[in-house]
Design an enzyme around this catalytic site. Structure first.
Site, short mmCIF file in Angstrom:
data_model
loop_
_atom_site.label_atom_id
_atom_site.label_comp_id
_atom_site.label_asym_id
_atom_site.label_seq_id
_atom_site.Cartn_x
_atom_site.Cartn_y
_atom_site.Cartn_z
CB ALA A 65 -0.94 0.00 1.20
CG ASN A 124 -3.38 3.56 10.16
OD1 ASN A 124 -3.90 4.46 9.52
ND2 ASN A 124 -2.25 3.72 10.83
CB CYS A 151 4.06 3.70 10.84
SG CYS A 151 2.99 2.44 10.15
C1 LIG Z 1 -0.33 -0.75 6.58
C2 LIG Z 1 -0.85 0.45 5.90
C3 LIG Z 1 -0.17 1.02 4.82
C4 LIG Z 1 1.15 0.48 4.34
O1 LIG Z 1 1.00 -0.73 3.68
P1 LIG Z 1 2.29 -1.58 3.23
O2 LIG Z 1 1.74 -2.65 2.35
O3 LIG Z 1 2.89 -2.10 4.48
O4 LIG Z 1 3.19 -0.67 2.49
C5 LIG Z 1 -0.74 2.10 4.20
N1 LIG Z 1 -1.91 2.61 4.61
C6 LIG Z 1 -2.59 2.10 5.64
C7 LIG Z 1 -3.89 2.70 6.05
C8 LIG Z 1 -2.09 1.00 6.33
O5 LIG Z 1 -2.75 0.52 7.37
#
Ligand SMILES: *Cc1c(COP(=O)(O)O)cnc(C)c1O
Length: 404
Positions: free
Chosen positions: A73, A153, A328
């Site tokens: 993502a 998140n 994060c």
């Molecule tokens: C975990 C997350 C990401 C990052 O995703 P990755 O696949 O680890 O790069 C981005 N946006 C949200 C809302 C997330 O929860």
């Protein structure tokens, strides 16, 4: 190991054993490159990728041709934001997002500002929701994109996707959503919701890490994003690089399982979340962060007043995996910017814990968590002079604190 309880599924989910099983042959006898056109190894790999793409598309009601594989993502967010910024530069340079977005969106927006873009960051109310009138008012002639995440998140708060897309359609601007926390857990229908571009990732839905997808609409309107990784022209020219076939196969299986098991999974996980939440809310001076009216079924974010979240986590000695603030940013001890955007003071933000349940969470684990948390909070408060003052009825706002 056996006694550990994993309640950090918003950081990453365990890989479903059924997913791993389908991946294994693609490391061994079916190891071909999906772009090899001249032999069965390539054909087999391509067929597997096609099947996965279909399953992923079906999960969000898209056409398989609208799925662009990415590494996750973070890359999807980058490709959507920078890709639209470049592709639509003649139309304008203004992007609208919100202060509670994931860092993958916020940091990309900061970079776009350095590249000459203009970004508006909408604030949220105390429930964590953006204001639709503010969104409408923020759209200008040079606005090209609105970027609002589906579900947060940290809090699980779900933004009003349909209302946002309506406003975007009225004003003729593209609507991008980071739907990482929603896809695979609640029904997401890109057609019904009117989303134009959408990022999500496999490792938050029981698939392997390092693979994700960007949905890019092909009709009404036809959307294009400028590639951020150039090379052999894979993925309709929007993302080059040899496809990670085993990961894609696993992602596809995860999408298939999510679609077939979603209703039952959600019902069970939500009941467990509610049990956990109700158990914890028995304690006084305990608050749920974010609205409970529009929220993901597996998440609860709770502040235990006058208890340091980090200290509380130490009391259960690494048995329970949860998160204080967001994973994060937990390298720093800054209070969560998401909770602060909801209006929480430093003290309440610091005393928050995010519990995110998942497919493999059991009732016994929930019961043990409530028990250990209740003891932990009690223990921390017993040691706290502030709690003692609070119990004695001291007006804490009138006390002058000294830095230490
Ligand atoms: C975990 C997350 C990401 C990052 O995703 P990755 O696949 O680890 O790069 C981005 N946006 C949200 C809302 C997330 O929860």
């Amino acid at each position: 190991m056996k006694n550990r309880i994993y309640l950090d599924n918003n950081a990453t989910t365990p890989t479903d054993p059924r997913v791993v099983e389908t991946m294994v042959p693609y490391f061994f006898e079916k190891h071909g490159n999906a772009a090899s056109r001249s032999h069965p190894y390539g054909w087999e790999a391509e067929e597997a990728v096609d099947y996965a793409r279909e399953n992923i598309a079906k999960l969000i009601n898209a056409n398989p041709k609208e799925i662009i594989f990415t590494s996750g993502a973070t890359e999807g967010d980058n490709l959507a934001l920078k890709g639209v910024f470049e592709m639509y530069s003649r139309k304008g340079n203004h992007i609208i997002t919100a202060t509670t977005e994931h860092k993958a969106v916020l940091d990309t927006c900061k970079k776009i500002e350095k590249m000459g873009g203009e970004v508006t960051y909408l604030e949220v109310d105390d429930k964590g929701l953006i204001n639709l009138d503010e969104l409408r008012a923020a759209i200008k002639d040079n606005t090209i994109l609105v970027s609002i995440m589906y579900a947060n998140n940290e809090t699980g708060v779900i933004q009003p996707m349909k209302e946002i897309s309506k406003i975007c359609a009225e004003k003729g601007v593209l609507f991008f959503s980071d739907a990482t926390q929603a896809v695979g857990k609640i029904p997401v229908d890109v057609v019904d919701l009117g989303i134009h571009i959408m990022a999500f990732t496999s490792h938050k839905m029981y698939g392997p890490k390092g693979i994700g997808a960007l949905y890019v609409r092909r009709k009404r309107p036809r959307v294009k994003v400028t590639a951020q990784i150039d090379g052999g022209g894979h993925e309709r020219g929007m993302r080059s690089g040899t496809l990670n076939v085993p990961a894609i196969v696993g992602f596809g299986k995860a999408a298939e399982i999510a679609r077939l098991d979603m209703e039952e999974d959600t019902k069970r996980i939500m009941a467990l979340r509610d049990k956990l939440e109700n158990g914890l809310m028995q304690m006084e001076e305990t608050y749920i962060n974010g609205t409970t009216d529009s929220r993901m079924p597996h998440v609860t974010n709770i502040s235990f007043k006058h208890v340091e979240g980090e200290g509380l986590m130490m009391t259960f000695n690494q048995t329970i995996a949860v998160s204080s603030g967001s994973a994060c940013t937990s390298a720093s001890l800054e209070p969560s910017y998401v909770l602060k955007a909801l209006g929480l003071g430093d003290d309440l933000a610091h005393s928050s814990i995010r519990f995110s349940l998942g497919r493999f969470t059991t009732e016994e684990e929930v019961d043990r968590t409530v028990e250990m948390l209740t003891k932990g909070v009690q223990h921390m408060r017993d040691l706290s002079p502030i709690w003692e003052m609070y119990k004695e009825g001291v007006d804490l706002d009138s006390v002058e604190w000294t830095e230490h």
